[in-house]
Design an enzyme around this catalytic site. Sequence first.
Site, PDB file in Angstrom:
ATOM      1  N   ASN A 116       1.456   9.000  -8.265  1.00 45.32           N
ATOM      2  CA  ASN A 116       1.304   7.557  -8.136  1.00 45.32           C
ATOM      3  C   ASN A 116       0.151   6.993  -8.971  1.00 45.32           C
ATOM      4  O   ASN A 116      -0.830   6.482  -8.439  1.00 45.32           O
ATOM      5  CB  ASN A 116       1.103   7.222  -6.652  1.00 45.32           C
ATOM      6  CG  ASN A 116       1.955   6.057  -6.199  1.00 45.32           C
ATOM      7  OD1 ASN A 116       2.255   5.154  -6.987  1.00 45.32           O
ATOM      8  ND2 ASN A 116       2.343   6.064  -4.942  1.00 45.32           N
ATOM      9  N   GLY A 169       0.848  -1.188   0.000  1.00 39.08           N
ATOM     10  CA  GLY A 169       0.000   0.000   0.000  1.00 39.08           C
ATOM     11  C   GLY A 169       0.877   1.228   0.000  1.00 39.08           C
ATOM     12  O   GLY A 169       1.757   1.369   0.857  1.00 39.08           O
ATOM     13  N   ASP A 173       7.758   5.341  -3.081  1.00 42.24           N
ATOM     14  CA  ASP A 173       7.349   5.530  -1.688  1.00 42.24           C
ATOM     15  C   ASP A 173       8.575   5.787  -0.813  1.00 42.24           C
ATOM     16  O   ASP A 173       8.537   6.631   0.081  1.00 42.24           O
ATOM     17  CB  ASP A 173       6.590   4.300  -1.191  1.00 42.24           C
ATOM     18  CG  ASP A 173       5.331   4.019  -1.999  1.00 42.24           C
ATOM     19  OD1 ASP A 173       4.722   4.984  -2.494  1.00 42.24           O
ATOM     20  OD2 ASP A 173       4.973   2.835  -2.149  1.00 42.24           O
ATOM     21  N   ALA A 177       9.904   2.031  -4.837  1.00 43.69           N
ATOM     22  CA  ALA A 177      10.983   3.027  -4.885  1.00 43.69           C
ATOM     23  C   ALA A 177      10.439   4.439  -4.690  1.00 43.69           C
ATOM     24  O   ALA A 177      11.034   5.258  -3.978  1.00 43.69           O
ATOM     25  CB  ALA A 177      11.724   2.927  -6.211  1.00 43.69           C
TER      26      ALA A 177
END
Length: 314
Positions: A170, A37, A263, A261
């Site tokens: 994202n 997540g 995150d 990566a």
Amino acid sequence: MHEPLDVVTLGEAMVMLVAGQPGPLERVETFHKCTAGAETNVAIGLARLGLRVGWGSRLGQDSLGRYLLESLRGEGVDCSRVALVPGERTGLLFKNRVTDGSDPLVEYHRAGSAASRMRPDDVDRDWLLSARHLHATGVFAAVSADSFEVSRQTMRLMREAGRTVSFDTNLRPSLWASTEAMRAGINELAGLADWVLPGLEEGRLLTGEREPEAIARFYLERGAGLVVVKLGPDGAYYDDGARSGRVPAHPVDRVVDTVGAGDGFAVGVISGLLEGLPLERAVVRGAWIGARAVQVPGDTEGLPTRTLLQLAGL
């Protein structure tokens, strides 16, 4: 009363089953269970660095939901505003193992999950406003119309209260009705953020611009105070309207898994800025943590502790 927090984030956590060996998922017989997540990855990363972090969500009252809750609490994340909901289910995903540094195949089983039914009135306003920073992503915003509204309202509320808000674009195109809807929705939310963190290809799709300088300018003109464009192996470009520059990528001997990566990068930038580091140093920290993330098969195994960060001089 609850303790004030440094950072809050809201989103969907899922249980991830990572293949134990390369090959098509249907032929894999052993899997490693871990958390997944975008928002929880960042929450775990910030908590490991000693920040007080809260995560809000809904989970099914099932073994998967209990596993996620125990895992996040074990990392020191405040989960006091996470609901375990009877009769609803927790999201699940499978990820294959690659050996050539390419993006792994990810298969989601998340439709209709408990988190997708989260509504704005599920958010504890006092708990939210106890934090000095909100981190939001384009993943949770895409999960459902309700989750988009949660993202929009919490970002607006925090910004109106004088808190800082970061937003990682994202993109998850499969969760949106169309590319046009994704572009409009993500750019609307980016306009509510102080710090916008797009990847280069994401920025190109969202803005129509090609160069990181132009992508950054697009969001600065729409209200952002800082834009950091992730350039993958070429590092990152940052611009806050007064200062701009490039930071090289941290060298990596072998890429194991590219997922997570971004995150990790967000963990570095957010922690650095909240600690008052100069902008360039915060971006350097982001590049270093992002590089650690691609060297492990899961999303959070590479996220460092404060001790490791200090040993690296970051």
